[in-house]
Design an enzyme around this catalytic site. Structure first.
Site, PDB file in Angstrom:
ATOM      1  N   HIS A 313       0.855  -1.196   0.000  1.00 32.72           N
ATOM      2  CA  HIS A 313       0.000   0.000   0.000  1.00 32.72           C
ATOM      3  C   HIS A 313       0.882   1.233   0.000  1.00 32.72           C
ATOM      4  CE1 HIS A 313      -3.162   2.831   1.125  1.00 32.72           C
ATOM      5  NE2 HIS A 313      -3.997   1.903   0.693  1.00 32.72           N
ATOM      6  N   ASP A 371      -7.950  -5.267  -0.326  1.00 29.66           N
ATOM      7  CA  ASP A 371      -8.383  -6.137  -1.433  1.00 29.66           C
ATOM      8  C   ASP A 371      -8.027  -7.596  -1.222  1.00 29.66           C
ATOM      9  OD1 ASP A 371      -7.416  -3.320  -3.191  1.00 29.66           O
ATOM     10  OD2 ASP A 371      -9.472  -4.073  -3.157  1.00 29.66           O
TER      11      ASP A 371
HETATM   12  C1  SDX Z   1      -6.069   0.162  -3.078  1.00 29.26           C
HETATM   13  O1  SDX Z   1      -4.368   4.686  -2.088  1.00 29.26           O
HETATM   14  C2  SDX Z   1      -5.273   4.028  -1.527  1.00 29.26           C
HETATM   15  O2  SDX Z   1      -5.707   4.341  -0.450  1.00 29.26           O
HETATM   16  C3  SDX Z   1      -5.802   2.857  -2.295  1.00 29.26           C
HETATM   17  C4  SDX Z   1      -6.848   2.011  -1.591  1.00 29.26           C
HETATM   18  C5  SDX Z   1      -8.130   2.773  -1.370  1.00 29.26           C
HETATM   19  O3  SDX Z   1      -8.882   2.398  -0.464  1.00 29.26           O
HETATM   20  O4  SDX Z   1      -8.415   3.696  -2.162  1.00 29.26           O
HETATM   21  O5  SDX Z   1      -6.359   1.577  -0.349  1.00 29.26           O
HETATM   22  C6  SDX Z   1      -7.227   0.791  -2.415  1.00 29.26           C
HETATM   23  O6  SDX Z   1      -5.774   0.506  -4.183  1.00 29.26           O
HETATM   24  C7  SDX Z   1      -5.228  -0.834  -2.308  1.00 29.26           C
HETATM   25  C8  SDX Z   1      -3.993  -1.334  -3.127  1.00 29.26           C
HETATM   26  C9  SDX Z   1      -4.493  -2.419  -4.085  1.00 29.26           C
HETATM   27  N1  SDX Z   1      -3.399  -2.794  -5.004  1.00 29.26           N
HETATM   28  C10 SDX Z   1      -2.817  -3.997  -4.943  1.00 29.26           C
HETATM   29  O7  SDX Z   1      -3.036  -4.827  -4.060  1.00 29.26           O
HETATM   30  C11 SDX Z   1      -1.841  -4.270  -6.085  1.00 29.26           C
HETATM   31  C12 SDX Z   1      -0.521  -4.828  -5.522  1.00 29.26           C
HETATM   32  N2  SDX Z   1       0.151  -3.764  -4.764  1.00 29.26           N
HETATM   33  C13 SDX Z   1       1.188  -2.992  -5.469  1.00 29.26           C
HETATM   34  O8  SDX Z   1       0.881  -2.719  -6.802  1.00 29.26           O
HETATM   35  C14 SDX Z   1       1.660  -1.794  -4.659  1.00 29.26           C
HETATM   36  O9  SDX Z   1       1.878  -2.232  -3.393  1.00 29.26           O
HETATM   37  C15 SDX Z   1       0.793  -0.549  -4.581  1.00 29.26           C
HETATM   38  C16 SDX Z   1       0.463  -0.035  -5.931  1.00 29.26           C
HETATM   39  C17 SDX Z   1      -0.457  -0.812  -3.829  1.00 29.26           C
HETATM   40  C18 SDX Z   1       1.594   0.504  -3.819  1.00 29.26           C
HETATM   41  O10 SDX Z   1       2.604   0.882  -4.623  1.00 29.26           O
HETATM   42  P1  SDX Z   1       3.763   1.884  -4.086  1.00 29.26           P
HETATM   43  O11 SDX Z   1       3.507   2.445  -2.766  1.00 29.26           O
HETATM   44  O12 SDX Z   1       4.020   2.828  -5.200  1.00 29.26           O
HETATM   45  O13 SDX Z   1       4.887   0.910  -3.813  1.00 29.26           O
HETATM   46  P2  SDX Z   1       5.997   0.627  -4.844  1.00 29.26           P
HETATM   47  O14 SDX Z   1       5.308   0.201  -6.095  1.00 29.26           O
HETATM   48  O15 SDX Z   1       6.915   1.790  -4.892  1.00 29.26           O
HETATM   49  O16 SDX Z   1       6.715  -0.640  -4.160  1.00 29.26           O
HETATM   50  C19 SDX Z   1       7.686  -0.434  -3.180  1.00 29.26           C
HETATM   51  C20 SDX Z   1       8.528  -1.685  -3.270  1.00 29.26           C
HETATM   52  C21 SDX Z   1       8.949  -1.991  -4.696  1.00 29.26           C
HETATM   53  O17 SDX Z   1      10.181  -2.649  -4.619  1.00 29.26           O
HETATM   54  P3  SDX Z   1      11.533  -1.767  -4.948  1.00 29.26           P
HETATM   55  O18 SDX Z   1      11.306  -1.087  -6.314  1.00 29.26           O
HETATM   56  O19 SDX Z   1      11.640  -0.755  -3.834  1.00 29.26           O
HETATM   57  O20 SDX Z   1      12.637  -2.794  -4.970  1.00 29.26           O
HETATM   58  O21 SDX Z   1       7.737  -2.821  -2.828  1.00 29.26           O
HETATM   59  C22 SDX Z   1       7.560  -3.714  -3.914  1.00 29.26           C
HETATM   60  C23 SDX Z   1       7.904  -2.955  -5.188  1.00 29.26           C
HETATM   61  O22 SDX Z   1       8.424  -3.857  -6.164  1.00 29.26           O
HETATM   62  N3  SDX Z   1       6.147  -4.092  -3.913  1.00 29.26           N
HETATM   63  C24 SDX Z   1       5.695  -5.330  -4.100  1.00 29.26           C
HETATM   64  C25 SDX Z   1       4.289  -5.227  -3.973  1.00 29.26           C
HETATM   65  N4  SDX Z   1       3.951  -3.965  -3.733  1.00 29.26           N
HETATM   66  C26 SDX Z   1       5.099  -3.260  -3.714  1.00 29.26           C
HETATM   67  N5  SDX Z   1       6.337  -6.500  -4.361  1.00 29.26           N
HETATM   68  C27 SDX Z   1       5.544  -7.577  -4.486  1.00 29.26           C
HETATM   69  N6  SDX Z   1       4.177  -7.571  -4.374  1.00 29.26           N
HETATM   70  C28 SDX Z   1       3.538  -6.424  -4.120  1.00 29.26           C
HETATM   71  N7  SDX Z   1       2.203  -6.405  -4.000  1.00 29.26           N
END
Ligand code: SDX
Length: 436
Positions: A313, A371
């Site tokens: 998140h 989710d």
């Molecule tokens: C919702 O904003 C909100 O409030 C949203 C929400 C709402 O109520 O409106 O809460 C609803 O959208 C919840 C999130 C649902 N999405 C998912 O479950 C999809 C999977 N999650 C990822 O796509 C990700 O965690 C996000 C998009 C939710 C958050 O992305 P960020 O904060 O931009 O994090 P990032 O992409 O910069 O990741 C940070 C690190 C990365 O590694 P590095 O580049 O630092 O090496 O963590 C890793 C990412 O690769 N990472 C994950 C991961 N999420 C982040 N690795 C594996 N699996 C994951 N799910």
């Protein structure tokens, strides 16, 4: 400035660069980190700030929802989400988000009556559904039909009129379940079911989705309570991507139906509201507990775009408090439905256990989000995965509208217009094709 508690402080921050020294005010919120007020930075320093994805940028002040990502707390007008999920219900939470306080019994009865009286759609809107292919994703249908509401409800599109804003608010909250249920019915080739005024909000939605003219339909109170709780858990969440979309679209003065349609389109993405569908499809693809390590390895592999859907998140760096409530609800609902041995739930629980113990996920502070468990409950209730995000959109409409009302009523409101860090070609002369 809408925030009654956003206090100007005597604190300032000094920025020195080149031959400039700029003093910027520091604003103190009622909760959360202080805010550096950079509104005069460009005028005084001739520089922009750079923050792709707005990870460190407060785009507005608000009094509606507050999230503490480190503590895993979510407050709606100060009330913790776990208390609201246990003690309140969706339309009461909707009132709280819209008007700022929990309603009295009389206020709640009046609000619920007004919503109930607006659940039907203009009959002509039925023809919009017939323009879609039967296999159209319900989110595509909702985006289209909600946007089309601005072609029907002209008497509630003038955002400068508080009364029209109130009418649009009630219409959107009231009609979203009908629009979503009819998108589902259309996709399975069953006749549309009209709302009933003797049913509560969640029961009405379940009946419009699952009843057929050929037989009576009794709403299961367990499912209705679970449905209402899922709506409550998805109602609002600060300035997330879809809420920010609604705010930016509304800042141009566009009508509320068009702006909510923009929010639905944004929510559809798998990184946002589309994650609930993607998460259940991922859990099904994993299939059995013994295949979990393979997917954990893929999630950690930088060369593999795979991510664990339902994990991570932008704000929560601890457990998403909604996921905790949803997990408890999943246990209750599946046990009451006699499917507690649901293989997908077993995979989800084992995946959660393994993932949060894994050093990679600990280091990156990746926990289950809202989710992760919602899809398991919705699946057990009989919804296809394609209806998971429409249900999220149905519930989040209350948050989008609350944030919209707050912004429109803000005398400081102006059209949103971010700047950029331009790294393209500088000025150059046109070259005729024969000279290229
Ligand atoms: C919702 O904003 C909100 O409030 C949203 C929400 C709402 O109520 O409106 O809460 C609803 O959208 C919840 C999130 C649902 N999405 C998912 O479950 C999809 C999977 N999650 C990822 O796509 C990700 O965690 C996000 C998009 C939710 C958050 O992305 P960020 O904060 O931009 O994090 P990032 O992409 O910069 O990741 C940070 C690190 C990365 O590694 P590095 O580049 O630092 O090496 O963590 C890793 C990412 O690769 N990472 C994950 C991961 N999420 C982040 N690795 C594996 N699996 C994951 N799910």
């Amino acid at each position: 400035m809408t925030g009654m508690t956003m206090a100007e402080t005597a604190k300032t921050a000094k920025l020195t660069f080149d031959d400039k020294e700029i003093e910027l005010p520091i604003l103190s919120p009622s909760a959360g980190p202080d805010v550096l007020d950079i509104r005069k930075l460009y005028a005084q320093g001739d520089v922009f700030t750079y923050d792709p994805g707005f990870t460190s940028t407060a785009a507005c002040d608000s009094t509606i929802t507050f999230i503490d990502g480190d503590l895993g707390e979510l407050l709606h007008r100060g009330y913790p989400i776990d208390q609201l999920a246990e003690k309140s219900h969706f339309l009461e939470v909707a009132y709280l988000l819209l008007y700022g306080e929990l309603p009295s019994a009389v206020q709640l009865e009046d609000f619920e009556h007004r919503v109930t009286q607006h659940t039907m759609l203009h009959e002509q809107m039925v023809y919009f559904y017939r323009g879609f292919r039967r296999d159209a994703h319900p989110m595509a249908i909702m985006t289209g039909v909600v946007g089309a509401m601005s072609a029907f409800y002209h008497d509630s599109t003038d955002i400068t009129d508080p009364w029209q804003r109130e009418v649009a608010t009630i219409r959107l909250i009231a009609k979203m379940p009908t629009i979503a249920a009819w998108a589902y019915k259309f996709s399975i080739g069953q006749p549309f079911v009209y709302p009933r005024n003797d049913l509560d909000y969640a029961s009405n939605f379940l009946r419009m989705c699952f009843s057929v003219p050929a037989e009576e339909y009794e709403v299961n109170p367990i499912l209705s309570r679970a449905m209402d709780r899922i709506f409550t858990l998805h109602a609002d969440h600060e300035q997330n991507a879809s809420t920010s979309t609604v705010r930016l679209a509304s800042s141009s003065g566009a009508n509320p139906f068009a702006c909510i349609a923009a929010g639905i389109a944004c929510l559809w993405g798998p990184a946002h509201g589309g994650a609930n569908q993607a998460c259940l499809e991922m859990l099904r693809e994993i299939g059995t507990v013994d295949r979990i390590p393979e997917y954990i390895a893929r999630a950690k592999d930088k060369d593999d775009p795979f991510r664990l859907m339902g994990f991570g998140h932008r704000v929560y760096k601890n457990f998403d408090p909604r996921a905790k409530v949803m997990k408890q609800s999943a246990d209750e609902v599946l046990e009451l439905l006699g499917v507690e041995n649901n293989p997908t739930l077993q995979v989800a629980k084992e995946l959660e256990r393994i993932a949060i113990e894994d050093p990679y996920f600990k280091e990156k502070k990746l926990y289950p989000n809202v989710d992760f468990y919602s899809g398991i409950i919705l699946d057990a209730m009989g919804f296809p995965t394609s209806m998971f995000t429409p249900i999220f959109a149905l519930a989040r409409t209350v948050g989008w509208i609350s944030q919209w009302k707050e912004m429109i009523a803000d005398p400081q409101m102006k059209i949103g217009r971010p700047r950029q860090l331009y790294v393209g070609a500088t000025m150059r002369d046109y070259v005729d094709v024969e000279d290229r």
